[in-house]
Scaffold this motif. Structure first.
Motif, PDB file in Angstrom:
ATOM      1  N   GLY A   2       0.813  -1.210   0.000  1.00 46.80           N
ATOM      2  CA  GLY A   2       0.000   0.000   0.000  1.00 46.80           C
ATOM      3  C   GLY A   2       0.845   1.257   0.000  1.00 46.80           C
ATOM      4  O   GLY A   2       0.543   2.232  -0.716  1.00 46.80           O
ATOM      5  N   GLN A   3       1.911   1.250   0.779  1.00 52.41           N
ATOM      6  CA  GLN A   3       2.822   2.391   0.786  1.00 52.41           C
ATOM      7  C   GLN A   3       3.469   2.574  -0.588  1.00 52.41           C
ATOM      8  O   GLN A   3       3.542   3.687  -1.118  1.00 52.41           O
ATOM      9  N   LEU A   4       3.928   1.460  -1.162  1.00 52.48           N
ATOM     10  CA  LEU A   4       4.602   1.532  -2.454  1.00 52.48           C
ATOM     11  C   LEU A   4       3.646   1.960  -3.566  1.00 52.48           C
ATOM     12  O   LEU A   4       4.000   2.775  -4.428  1.00 52.48           O
ATOM     13  N   ALA A   5       2.423   1.438  -3.557  1.00 48.08           N
ATOM     14  CA  ALA A   5       1.462   1.748  -4.615  1.00 48.08           C
ATOM     15  C   ALA A   5       1.146   3.236  -4.658  1.00 48.08           C
ATOM     16  O   ALA A   5       1.158   3.862  -5.733  1.00 48.08           O
ATOM     17  N   ASP A   6       0.860   3.834  -3.502  1.00 47.21           N
ATOM     18  CA  ASP A   6       0.552   5.268  -3.482  1.00 47.21           C
ATOM     19  C   ASP A   6       1.778   6.107  -3.787  1.00 47.21           C
ATOM     20  O   ASP A   6       1.688   7.183  -4.389  1.00 47.21           O
ATOM     21  N   TYR A   7       2.959   5.625  -3.392  1.00 50.54           N
ATOM     22  CA  TYR A   7       4.187   6.348  -3.721  1.00 50.54           C
ATOM     23  C   TYR A   7       4.407   6.375  -5.233  1.00 50.54           C
ATOM     24  O   TYR A   7       4.769   7.404  -5.810  1.00 50.54           O
ATOM     25  N   LEU A   8       4.193   5.243  -5.879  1.00 52.33           N
ATOM     26  CA  LEU A   8       4.358   5.175  -7.331  1.00 52.33           C
ATOM     27  C   LEU A   8       3.368   6.086  -8.054  1.00 52.33           C
ATOM     28  O   LEU A   8       3.705   6.708  -9.059  1.00 52.33           O
ATOM     29  N   ARG A   9       2.156   6.180  -7.531  1.00 57.34           N
ATOM     30  CA  ARG A   9       1.131   7.014  -8.166  1.00 57.34           C
ATOM     31  C   ARG A   9       1.373   8.493  -7.918  1.00 57.34           C
ATOM     32  O   ARG A   9       1.245   9.327  -8.815  1.00 57.34           O
ATOM     33  N   GLU A  10       1.725   8.834  -6.677  1.00 57.51           N
ATOM     34  CA  GLU A  10       1.814  10.241  -6.286  1.00 57.51           C
ATOM     35  C   GLU A  10       3.161  10.865  -6.635  1.00 57.51           C
ATOM     36  O   GLU A  10       3.216  12.014  -7.093  1.00 57.51           O
ATOM     37  N   ASN A  11       4.238  10.135  -6.435  1.00 58.13           N
ATOM     38  CA  ASN A  11       5.567  10.701  -6.605  1.00 58.13           C
ATOM     39  C   ASN A  11       6.239  10.320  -7.917  1.00 58.13           C
ATOM     40  O   ASN A  11       7.068  11.073  -8.437  1.00 58.13           O
ATOM     41  N   CYS A  12       5.909   9.142  -8.424  1.00 57.96           N
ATOM     42  CA  CYS A  12       6.539   8.672  -9.655  1.00 57.96           C
ATOM     43  C   CYS A  12       5.613   8.787 -10.861  1.00 57.96           C
ATOM     44  O   CYS A  12       6.004   8.438 -11.971  1.00 57.96           O
ATOM     45  N   PHE A  13       4.391   9.209 -10.615  1.00 57.84           N
ATOM     46  CA  PHE A  13       3.426   9.493 -11.677  1.00 57.84           C
ATOM     47  C   PHE A  13       3.043   8.276 -12.517  1.00 57.84           C
ATOM     48  O   PHE A  13       2.711   8.411 -13.694  1.00 57.84           O
ATOM     49  N   TYR A  14       3.111   7.107 -11.937  1.00 55.69           N
ATOM     50  CA  TYR A  14       2.545   5.948 -12.611  1.00 55.69           C
ATOM     51  C   TYR A  14       1.026   6.092 -12.625  1.00 55.69           C
ATOM     52  O   TYR A  14       0.416   6.502 -11.635  1.00 55.69           O
ATOM     53  N   ARG A  15       0.425   5.719 -13.754  1.00 54.72           N
ATOM     54  CA  ARG A  15      -1.026   5.752 -13.824  1.00 54.72           C
ATOM     55  C   ARG A  15      -1.624   4.717 -12.876  1.00 54.72           C
ATOM     56  O   ARG A  15      -1.056   3.640 -12.663  1.00 54.72           O
ATOM     57  N   THR A  16      -2.788   5.050 -12.313  1.00 59.15           N
ATOM     58  CA  THR A  16      -3.432   4.158 -11.355  1.00 59.15           C
ATOM     59  C   THR A  16      -3.668   2.776 -11.946  1.00 59.15           C
ATOM     60  O   THR A  16      -3.439   1.753 -11.291  1.00 59.15           O
ATOM     61  N   VAL A  17      -4.113   2.713 -13.198  1.00 59.74           N
ATOM     62  CA  VAL A  17      -4.430   1.424 -13.803  1.00 59.74           C
ATOM     63  C   VAL A  17      -3.177   0.556 -13.921  1.00 59.74           C
ATOM     64  O   VAL A  17      -3.244  -0.675 -13.752  1.00 59.74           O
ATOM     65  N   VAL A  18      -2.014   1.166 -14.185  1.00 56.71           N
ATOM     66  CA  VAL A  18      -0.770   0.407 -14.287  1.00 56.71           C
ATOM     67  C   VAL A  18      -0.413  -0.196 -12.939  1.00 56.71           C
ATOM     68  O   VAL A  18      -0.032  -1.377 -12.837  1.00 56.71           O
ATOM     69  N   VAL A  19      -0.540   0.586 -11.891  1.00 58.43           N
ATOM     70  CA  VAL A  19      -0.225   0.104 -10.542  1.00 58.43           C
ATOM     71  C   VAL A  19      -1.175  -1.016 -10.137  1.00 58.43           C
ATOM     72  O   VAL A  19      -0.749  -2.067  -9.633  1.00 58.43           O
ATOM     73  N   ARG A  20      -2.486  -0.810 -10.359  1.00 57.82           N
ATOM     74  CA  ARG A  20      -3.466  -1.826  -9.957  1.00 57.82           C
ATOM     75  C   ARG A  20      -3.217  -3.147 -10.687  1.00 57.82           C
ATOM     76  O   ARG A  20      -3.287  -4.234 -10.094  1.00 57.82           O
ATOM     77  N   LYS A  21      -2.932  -3.087 -11.984  1.00 61.09           N
ATOM     78  CA  LYS A  21      -2.734  -4.313 -12.744  1.00 61.09           C
ATOM     79  C   LYS A  21      -1.426  -5.006 -12.372  1.00 61.09           C
ATOM     80  O   LYS A  21      -1.376  -6.241 -12.256  1.00 61.09           O
ATOM     81  N   ALA A  22      -0.372  -4.229 -12.185  1.00 59.17           N
ATOM     82  CA  ALA A  22       0.914  -4.828 -11.822  1.00 59.17           C
ATOM     83  C   ALA A  22       0.828  -5.540 -10.479  1.00 59.17           C
ATOM     84  O   ALA A  22       1.314  -6.676 -10.319  1.00 59.17           O
ATOM     85  N   PHE A  23       0.206  -4.868  -9.504  1.00 60.90           N
ATOM     86  CA  PHE A  23       0.085  -5.472  -8.180  1.00 60.90           C
ATOM     87  C   PHE A  23      -0.820  -6.703  -8.216  1.00 60.90           C
ATOM     88  O   PHE A  23      -0.593  -7.677  -7.481  1.00 60.90           O
ATOM     89  N   SER A  24      -1.861  -6.668  -9.049  1.00 54.22           N
ATOM     90  CA  SER A  24      -2.757  -7.825  -9.158  1.00 54.22           C
ATOM     91  C   SER A  24      -2.060  -9.018  -9.795  1.00 54.22           C
ATOM     92  O   SER A  24      -2.243 -10.168  -9.366  1.00 54.22           O
ATOM     93  N   LEU A  25      -1.257  -8.757 -10.825  1.00 48.43           N
ATOM     94  CA  LEU A  25      -0.536  -9.844 -11.483  1.00 48.43           C
ATOM     95  C   LEU A  25       0.408 -10.556 -10.520  1.00 48.43           C
ATOM     96  O   LEU A  25       0.416 -11.784 -10.416  1.00 48.43           O
ATOM     97  N   VAL A  26       1.213  -9.770  -9.813  1.00 49.56           N
ATOM     98  CA  VAL A  26       2.163 -10.367  -8.862  1.00 49.56           C
ATOM     99  C   VAL A  26       1.414 -11.101  -7.752  1.00 49.56           C
ATOM    100  O   VAL A  26       1.796 -12.204  -7.347  1.00 49.56           O
TER     101      VAL A  26
END
Length: 486
Positions: free
Chosen positions: A337-361
């Motif tokens: 959860g910490q990493l996901a929001d960090y990637l979205r807020e600070n690294c500007f990854y799109r939400t859909v990319v984060v959600r799918k990557a985390f779901s796959l793993v």
């Protein structure tokens, strides 16, 4: 743009930003809600899984030392210890009856998913969630009486427990629609929902200790009391929205409401059911949720049985080892959860990319290791290691499809969660029954079949969600023609 090369891998920076904005996480009302919610889900899952351990001790198949009388692998000797207290009643339930008892909770659980989301949106989530868990507490306290009356009565009590707990996740999602700023969703929700893993981690070994030193009836009495304490705190300290919270600071209130005012469409009672039920991003979550839960519930309800009947662990060892997989699951859920929001807020990854990557793993990893666990034979160290890795990796989905409802339709998040969790409850209803039907002889080959089925379903869900999942608010979730311009 998916990411920024200037992004520094320092998660503390995002928390520092909250301090600079005058809305610190420490001592805030939203994080207070998250922690108390964590306690609530701790109670909910402790009440849900304690029967899995108690069941081993409720059956008339143990000897006086507390070791199972028969298992595929040799029983594991344990050091000298007090005499095993086996004074409570035991029952002659066959494997089919055991499957129905373990799965009966979910027959009630599925009934209140969608109603829970609707009622929470209409009337508020606080009392719906609180009274739902309180109802589960009451019926948990009645479990020993029901078991003495017969398997049918125990099944009925478990169904009623499920009805009470069925509102918890939809109601909590509905509450977070008001409380979770978009860029803090992964952090807040993973803290709250990690209570499920904590409840499992504590309940499994503690239930085993209680069975050993007291008897299995005290498993239900002790956890019932813990649930009553939570309800008192919940009733006194929680409010439905930031606007009605008596102790929230004005800064935090404005921070939360201003961050959500462009996403929420809460005026009027109109719910776009047609658009909801034909939304492919929603069905992507449904399939992923169903698939993931098949593996999750297989382990949740049957891991103590596998430890006892195949690997040969005693009741005292069983609980601790059955809990081990969920320790890693909880840790990875919070860190994810910490990493996901960090990637979205600070690294500007799109939400859909984060959600799918985390779901796959979080879905492919468990599938691989649960299959591998079936080929460890009687190497119990390797078996426990693989099962632990499987469940631990599953914790990553907490920042994947599991909170995607709030991304695509925050105004209707409770209802969407009710829909997806209704489908995701089916594995809990039929999984234990199918698994026990396939493992009547408790051979390793039979359990390999159970693990293969779980892995295959998991892989299908991961692929489906990757293809059809979305990460932005859907048009039908924003525009409400019956809102009269509000």
């Amino acid at each position: 743009m998916n990411w920024n090369s200037d992004c520094e891998p320092d998660l503390i920076a995002s928390l520092m930003l909250l301090w600079l904005n005058g809305t610190p996480a420490c001592c805030s009302s939203r994080y207070g809600l998250s922690l108390l919610s964590c306690y609530g889900f701790f109670v909910a899952y402790a009440l849900r899984v304690n029967l899995s351990v108690a069941m081993v001790d409720m059956l008339n198949n143990t000897d006086a030392s507390g070791n199972t009388s028969k298992s595929v692998c040799p029983a594991h000797p344990s050091p000298a210890r007090p005499i095993y207290n086996h004074t409570a009643s035991v029952y002659d339930w066959d494997s089919e009856t055991q499957g129905w008892i373990l799965g009966s909770f979910f027959y009630g659980y599925i009934l209140t998913q969608i109603p829970g989301g609707y009622l929470a949106r209409k009337y508020g989530a606080k009392w719906l969630l609180g009274l739902g868990i309180l109802g589960t507490v009451v019926f948990t306290l009645l479990t020993p009486v029901a078991a003495d009356l017969g398997a049918g009565y125990l099944i009925a009590v478990r169904v009623l427990e499920g009805i009470g707990e069925g509102v918890t996740f939809p109601a909590m999602h509905a509450m977070w629609a008001f409380w979770a700023p978009p860029m803090e969703r992964s952090r807040l929700l993973t803290i709250a929902y990690t209570g499920a893993q904590l409840g499992t981690v504590v309940a499994l070994p503690l239930s085993a200790q209680i069975c050993f030193y007291l008897d299995w009836t005290w498993v239900f009495y002790i956890f019932g009391i813990v649930g009553i304490v939570w309800f008192i705190l919940w009733a006194l300290l929680v409010s439905n929205t930031p606007s009605t919270h008596p102790r929230i600071t004005e800064q935090e209130r404005l921070y939360i409401t201003s961050s959500l005012n462009k996403e929420l469409t809460l005026s009027g009672d109109h719910i776009p059911w047609g658009s909801i039920l034909t939304s492919m991003p929603l069905w992507a979550i449904v399939v992923a949720h169903f698939s993931y839960n098949w593996t999750f519930y297989t382990l949740l309800t049957l891991l103590p049985t596998y430890m006892s009947d195949v690997l040969g662990f005693s009741i005292k060892e069983n609980g601790a080892l059955s809990a081990l997989p969920y320790i890693g699951c909880g840790l990875l859920a919070v860190l994810g959860g910490q990493l996901a929001d960090y990637l979205r807020e600070n690294c500007f990854y799109r939400t859909v990319v984060v959600r799918k990557a985390f779901s796959l793993v979080g879905m492919i990893g468990p599938a691989v290791f649960i299959v591998a666990a079936g080929y460890t034979g009687c190497n119990y160290i390797l078996a426990v290691a693989f099962l632990s890795i499987s469940s631990s990796l599953g914790g990553i989905v907490a920042s994947g499809f599991n909170i995607n409802h709030l991304d695509i339709a925050p105004s209707y998040a409770g209802i969407l969660l009710g829909i997806t969790n209704s489908f995701a409850t089916i594995p809990g209803m039929v999984g234990p029954v199918i698994a026990r039907a396939l493992t009547k002889n408790n051979t390793i080959e039979e359990w390999q079949t159970v693990f293969y089925i779980s892995a295959g379903i998991n892989l299908f869900g991961a692929v489906f969600y990757t293809v059809f999942g979305q990460g932005v608010v859907q048009p039908w979730a924003v525009h409400n023609p019956h809102s009269h311009g509000n």
